[in-house]
Design an enzyme around this catalytic site. Sequence first.
Site, PDB file in Angstrom:
ATOM      1  N   GLY A 153     -15.111   4.186  41.486  1.00 30.19           N
ATOM      2  CA  GLY A 153     -16.023   3.764  40.440  1.00 30.19           C
ATOM      3  C   GLY A 153     -15.635   4.316  39.085  1.00 30.19           C
ATOM      4  O   GLY A 153     -14.524   4.797  38.872  1.00 30.19           O
ATOM      5  N   THR A 154     -16.596   4.260  38.136  1.00 32.87           N
ATOM      6  CA  THR A 154     -16.377   4.692  36.760  1.00 32.87           C
ATOM      7  C   THR A 154     -17.298   5.871  36.455  1.00 32.87           C
ATOM      8  O   THR A 154     -18.456   5.881  36.855  1.00 32.87           O
ATOM      9  CB  THR A 154     -16.670   3.539  35.785  1.00 32.87           C
ATOM     10  OG1 THR A 154     -15.846   2.417  36.124  1.00 32.87           O
ATOM     11  CG2 THR A 154     -16.369   3.948  34.356  1.00 32.87           C
ATOM     12  N   VAL A 155     -16.765   6.865  35.731  1.00 29.69           N
ATOM     13  CA  VAL A 155     -17.534   8.058  35.388  1.00 29.69           C
ATOM     14  C   VAL A 155     -17.858   8.027  33.889  1.00 29.69           C
ATOM     15  O   VAL A 155     -16.975   7.820  33.050  1.00 29.69           O
ATOM     16  CB  VAL A 155     -16.755   9.342  35.729  1.00 29.69           C
ATOM     17  CG1 VAL A 155     -17.585  10.572  35.370  1.00 29.69           C
ATOM     18  CG2 VAL A 155     -16.387   9.368  37.201  1.00 29.69           C
TER      19      VAL A 155
ATOM     20  N   LYS B 132     -21.565   9.097  37.772  1.00 25.05           N
ATOM     21  CA  LYS B 132     -20.593   8.256  38.472  1.00 25.05           C
ATOM     22  C   LYS B 132     -21.276   6.991  38.961  1.00 25.05           C
ATOM     23  O   LYS B 132     -22.214   7.030  39.759  1.00 25.05           O
ATOM     24  CB  LYS B 132     -19.976   8.997  39.657  1.00 25.05           C
ATOM     25  CG  LYS B 132     -18.923   8.146  40.363  1.00 25.05           C
ATOM     26  CD  LYS B 132     -18.043   8.963  41.255  1.00 25.05           C
ATOM     27  CE  LYS B 132     -16.905   8.110  41.782  1.00 25.05           C
ATOM     28  NZ  LYS B 132     -16.007   8.852  42.641  1.00 25.05           N
TER      29      LYS B 132
ATOM     30  N   ASP C 287      -9.974  12.657  49.073  1.00 25.60           N
ATOM     31  CA  ASP C 287      -9.162  12.220  47.930  1.00 25.60           C
ATOM     32  C   ASP C 287      -8.780  13.431  47.079  1.00 25.60           C
ATOM     33  O   ASP C 287      -9.019  13.463  45.879  1.00 25.60           O
ATOM     34  CB  ASP C 287      -9.937  11.195  47.098  1.00 25.60           C
ATOM     35  CG  ASP C 287      -9.022  10.395  46.156  1.00 25.60           C
ATOM     36  OD1 ASP C 287      -7.788  10.440  46.346  1.00 25.60           O
ATOM     37  OD2 ASP C 287      -9.538   9.743  45.243  1.00 25.60           O
TER      38      ASP C 287
ATOM     39  N   GLY D 191     -11.853   5.606  38.533  1.00 33.19           N
ATOM     40  CA  GLY D 191     -11.293   6.016  39.812  1.00 33.19           C
ATOM     41  C   GLY D 191     -11.321   4.883  40.811  1.00 33.19           C
ATOM     42  O   GLY D 191     -11.822   3.793  40.531  1.00 33.19           O
ATOM     43  N   GLY D 192     -10.786   5.163  42.000  1.00 30.26           N
ATOM     44  CA  GLY D 192     -10.764   4.140  43.034  1.00 30.26           C
ATOM     45  C   GLY D 192     -12.141   3.758  43.512  1.00 30.26           C
ATOM     46  O   GLY D 192     -12.374   2.657  43.997  1.00 30.26           O
TER      47      GLY D 192
END
Length: 643
Positions: free
Chosen positions: A334-336, A350, A446, A331-332
């Site tokens: 970070g990473t999940v 996250k 968002d 995502g804008g």
Amino acid sequence: MNAHTMSWRCYFPSTNSTTYFDGWLNLTNTVFWISELDNKIFVIGCNTLAYMTSSSYVVGCHSTCANGNLKDGICSGAGCCEADVPKNIQYFSSYFNQGYINTSQDSPCSFMVVMQKEDFVFNTSYVKSWVLYDAYNGIVPIVLDWQIHPWTCEVAKQNMSSYACVSSNSECLNSPSEQGHRCICSDGYEGNPYITNGCQDIDECIANPNPCGLDICKNMPGYHNCSCHPGYYMTNGVCLTIQKPSRFPAIPVVGASVGLVVFVIVVACACLVKERRKLQNMKREYSRQHGGLILFDEMKSKQGTTFKIFHEEELQQATDNFSEKQILGHGGHGTVYKGLLKGNVEVAVKKCKTIDEQHKKEFGKEMAILSQINHKNIVKLLGCCLEVEVPMLVYEFVPNGTLFHLIHGNHGRYISLATRLGIAIESADALTYLHSSASTPILHGDVKSPNILLDGNHSAKVSDFGASILAPTDESQFVTLVQGTCGYLDPEYMQTCYLTDKSDVYSFGVVLVELLTGKIPFNLDAPEKEKSLAMMFMSAMKENRLADILDDQVKHDDNMEILEEIAELAKQCLDMCGDNRPSMKEVTEKLDGLMKVMQHPWTQQDPEEMEGLLSEPMANSAIGSAEYFSIEKKAINAMQSGR
């Protein structure tokens, strides 16, 4: 390496006019993308807000010379600011916010570039007219990544006759997007992996410095060996002198050796303890910076809370040290990653990219508030990890994908209007809770279909509210960084940088249109008037062409009145002026009323009579439960007296 033209805007006081050039780069339908590791977004100028837009992101920052604190080499907001480039970007355009005009006599020009970060060092003279433009001749370098498209390594290896990694001692790596691959030489080799025998052994022994120091180095294929000179022997990688026989007693020699070994062990243990203390102190400092003490106090005062503060080691173990195989999505923010805690509890972890200073100071306080969120249609925030530079968030795991995938990735599978309306109601109810029922109002910031998760029964769960902000109480708390998702972003927020609850209403309106039409919110390849789904929808509503853009799966004669009501509600949500939009509570009540009307059997028995009974409340406001049962009673009485 590539190059592209920098973007600029200059104000001329003599004519009170502005001239500008918005640069862009389009790598769509190529094997290249902009490297997020080697490039940065730089904005240079006084009173300048600029940003890059792509098919998925809007990212930028605000620089100002108001405090006069400009320093060479420092790009943190004074005359120069920077932002990270999102992952997997193949296209971007540059824009300057018209609400910020640089009218300085000495520095009337503003610049925005996406370029190789190692090639840029801020100089205070860059804010003076055309100095920056002349320094680079208007062209800046940009680093591109590439891939062999469109196969992954696993697919490519199935046809060895066309497999590209032909050199021995080469390896295949999947690209970050999982839509292609690249070849590299194995460790200890260098060269071209795409040609036969292209990867050649690296002779480490001729490197400077010698990896074996003063000892003997022997190069081997892919590695090297170190050995001792004559008269020495190696132990634990160290060459020691071979002791010659002595007429002196052996006991003192043995005692000295034992003493030396004990001394080395003591020193090593002391260093290890020191490093551990240093690491613990650093973790405690990170926890303090992120408001850990505030969060601990809040947890003590609220007995029975399930919110947990995790240690970094717990999350590393749960995600297999944040393995790429565990990634659920990017995502804008970070990473999940998918994680498995002790007790076989599945979670989503996250790992955020960055956190600004304001959020860093308020993080503990915000977590204390977010931890109290308890709503069946909101993904539960289970805890966080504070002892790292950028805090990590731990959510419950929802296994059935996202609303975006249901609409756009199900390859034509039928989705009924009742299912779509049910998802919309549950999502709206979750946002209503965040805006109105939480202990402190929370703005999501968002709202989009990829952030609405679905369980096995297609029940909606709104996620990613950990990237939200608490509703500001004064103007100083508003953020100036414009960041969101193209197609869903509130145009009023783009102009003012003020995030409000009506910004979430606009984004939810786009989700409603997405459910009605089955179309993606932003299509770069579409004609100009059809790139933005919101603009295309508003145009269709104005020209009375709603039926032309509705999804064929829901477009039936017996559904049209309900569809028109939903479309009218979406139109109100997409109003350009935030004050004219309904609240999320009003949106929820309206959708709930429409669901009850659609599902109740008497709506199918006498449509004209029901339309007369329902037209007034449906036209003026959402039907609440009390109003609905009053209308239902009238309808039943009407049917009994007429039959």
